[in-house]
Scaffold this motif. Structure first.
Motif, PDB file in Angstrom:
ATOM      1  N   ARG A   1      12.066  23.494 -52.475  1.00 18.58           N
ATOM      2  CA  ARG A   1      11.856  22.891 -51.168  1.00 18.58           C
ATOM      3  C   ARG A   1      12.142  23.946 -50.113  1.00 18.58           C
ATOM      4  O   ARG A   1      13.182  24.586 -50.150  1.00 18.58           O
ATOM      5  CB  ARG A   1      12.792  21.693 -50.968  1.00 18.58           C
ATOM      6  CG  ARG A   1      12.547  20.587 -51.988  1.00 18.58           C
ATOM      7  CD  ARG A   1      13.562  19.497 -51.816  1.00 18.58           C
ATOM      8  NE  ARG A   1      13.342  18.473 -52.829  1.00 18.58           N
ATOM      9  CZ  ARG A   1      13.161  17.199 -52.575  1.00 18.58           C
ATOM     10  NH1 ARG A   1      13.144  16.769 -51.350  1.00 18.58           N
ATOM     11  NH2 ARG A   1      12.992  16.328 -53.558  1.00 18.58           N
TER      12      ARG A   1
ATOM     13  N   ALA B   1      18.534  16.996 -40.501  1.00 18.44           N
ATOM     14  CA  ALA B   1      17.817  15.717 -40.598  1.00 18.44           C
ATOM     15  C   ALA B   1      18.421  14.688 -39.651  1.00 18.44           C
ATOM     16  O   ALA B   1      17.706  13.905 -39.028  1.00 18.44           O
ATOM     17  CB  ALA B   1      17.853  15.200 -42.033  1.00 18.44           C
TER      18      ALA B   1
ATOM     19  N   ASP C   1      15.996  11.609 -38.670  1.00 28.21           N
ATOM     20  CA  ASP C   1      15.265  11.270 -39.888  1.00 28.21           C
ATOM     21  C   ASP C   1      16.276  10.733 -40.902  1.00 28.21           C
ATOM     22  O   ASP C   1      16.697  11.430 -41.836  1.00 28.21           O
ATOM     23  CB  ASP C   1      14.557  12.510 -40.434  1.00 28.21           C
ATOM     24  CG  ASP C   1      13.635  12.189 -41.608  1.00 28.21           C
ATOM     25  OD1 ASP C   1      13.690  11.050 -42.123  1.00 28.21           O
ATOM     26  OD2 ASP C   1      12.877  13.082 -42.025  1.00 28.21           O
TER      27      ASP C   1
ATOM     28  N   HIS D   1      16.073   8.482 -43.193  1.00 26.39           N
ATOM     29  CA  HIS D   1      15.619   8.352 -44.579  1.00 26.39           C
ATOM     30  C   HIS D   1      15.900   9.644 -45.342  1.00 26.39           C
ATOM     31  O   HIS D   1      16.404   9.611 -46.470  1.00 26.39           O
ATOM     32  CB  HIS D   1      14.127   8.023 -44.611  1.00 26.39           C
ATOM     33  CG  HIS D   1      13.552   7.957 -45.993  1.00 26.39           C
ATOM     34  ND1 HIS D   1      13.890   6.962 -46.899  1.00 26.39           N
ATOM     35  CD2 HIS D   1      12.674   8.778 -46.652  1.00 26.39           C
ATOM     36  CE1 HIS D   1      13.250   7.168 -48.036  1.00 26.39           C
ATOM     37  NE2 HIS D   1      12.514   8.255 -47.919  1.00 26.39           N
ATOM     38  N   LYS D   2      15.596  10.766 -44.717  1.00 27.76           N
ATOM     39  CA  LYS D   2      15.865  12.053 -45.340  1.00 27.76           C
ATOM     40  C   LYS D   2      17.365  12.296 -45.453  1.00 27.76           C
ATOM     41  O   LYS D   2      17.839  12.877 -46.439  1.00 27.76           O
ATOM     42  CB  LYS D   2      15.210  13.175 -44.540  1.00 27.76           C
ATOM     43  CG  LYS D   2      15.315  14.537 -45.219  1.00 27.76           C
ATOM     44  CD  LYS D   2      14.503  15.574 -44.473  1.00 27.76           C
ATOM     45  CE  LYS D   2      14.548  16.912 -45.187  1.00 27.76           C
ATOM     46  NZ  LYS D   2      13.740  17.940 -44.484  1.00 27.76           N
TER      47      LYS D   2
END
Length: 237
Positions: free
Chosen positions: A4, A57, A62, A64-65
């Motif tokens: 990633r 994040a 964000d 969810h991340k």
């Protein structure tokens, strides 16, 4: 092996560009742990990068991340190693056991604890009652002190490390120049320096000192649990 790529991440005063395997930790963790052979600088680097990703994040809202990364974080053997090292080696209370009487003082005991906890699941862990002690305060009253077991302290440290970057992002956005208590890399010296700056620049002429009576005894647990609602430590498959 999944890779990633993450853009520039900022956590505190450190900026790093990370692009490496999520599973890169395998090369530094032997099957049967040899405490003296652990490459601590690599372990710390891996955990720090995960914290920076959580922080970034959270800054971008964000969430969810954030949860995905926190789930990865609490599963990480690097984080487990760092938590065991802090609780059993670095902390001043490492010689004090909880109600089970268990301590891990020698390198062999720490290595055995690592191998035991690698096979445990934080979701299934049942904390034990704390060992209660009373310490005399300056005013003559007694302060209640609860001492958790070693394993409970290790899991507490893992959760602290996972939550800290998320809430640091919120504090930085809302209270960057006015909040100093219980935050990483901040101390009472930073607060007094800020007060002096305000007095010199004539932004204020008064300094008030106060204290909340029985602060930790009266905190709303419902409010705290609501603030960390959705934290994945309780939703790990």
């Amino acid at each position: 092996m999944i890779k990633r790529k993450v853009n520039l991440l900022k956590y505190g005063d450190v900026i790093m560009n990370t692009s490496e395997s999520i599973n890169s930790l395998e090369s530094m963790l032997p099957c049967n742990t040899d405490w003296n052979a652990i490459k601590w600088h690599k372990v710390e680097k891996y955990a720090n990068k995960l914290q920076k990703r959580i922080y970034r994040a959270a800054c971008l809202k964000d969430y969810h991340k954030v949860k995905i990364l926190q789930r990865m974080f609490v599963h990480s053997e690097a984080v487990l190693l760092l938590s065991i090292r802090k609780v059993t080696f670095l902390n001043s209370g490492r010689h004090t056991s909880g109600i089970d009487g268990f301590k891990a003082i020698s390198t062999e005991e720490r290595a055995k604890l690592v191998d035991t906890m690698k096979n445990m699941n934080i979701k299934l862990h049942k904390p034990k009652p704390v060992y209660r002690r009373y310490i005399k305060k300056k005013n003559g009253k007694l302060r209640s002190l609860g001492i958790p077991t070693i394993k409970d302290r290790i899991y507490q440290e893992i959760i602290r490390m996972a939550l800290e970057p998320q809430f640091e992002a919120q504090f930085e956005a809302n209270f960057e120049s006015t909040s100093y208590g219980f935050r990483p890399k901040r101390s009472c010296h930073d607060a007094t320096s800020r007060i002096m700056e305000n007095l010199i620049s004539r932004k204020g002429d008064w300094v008030f000192e106060g204290d909340f009576e029985a602060c930790f005894d009266t905190l709303s647990h419902d409010f705290i649990l609501n603030e960390i609602k959705g934290f994945p430590a309780y939703d790990i498959s």
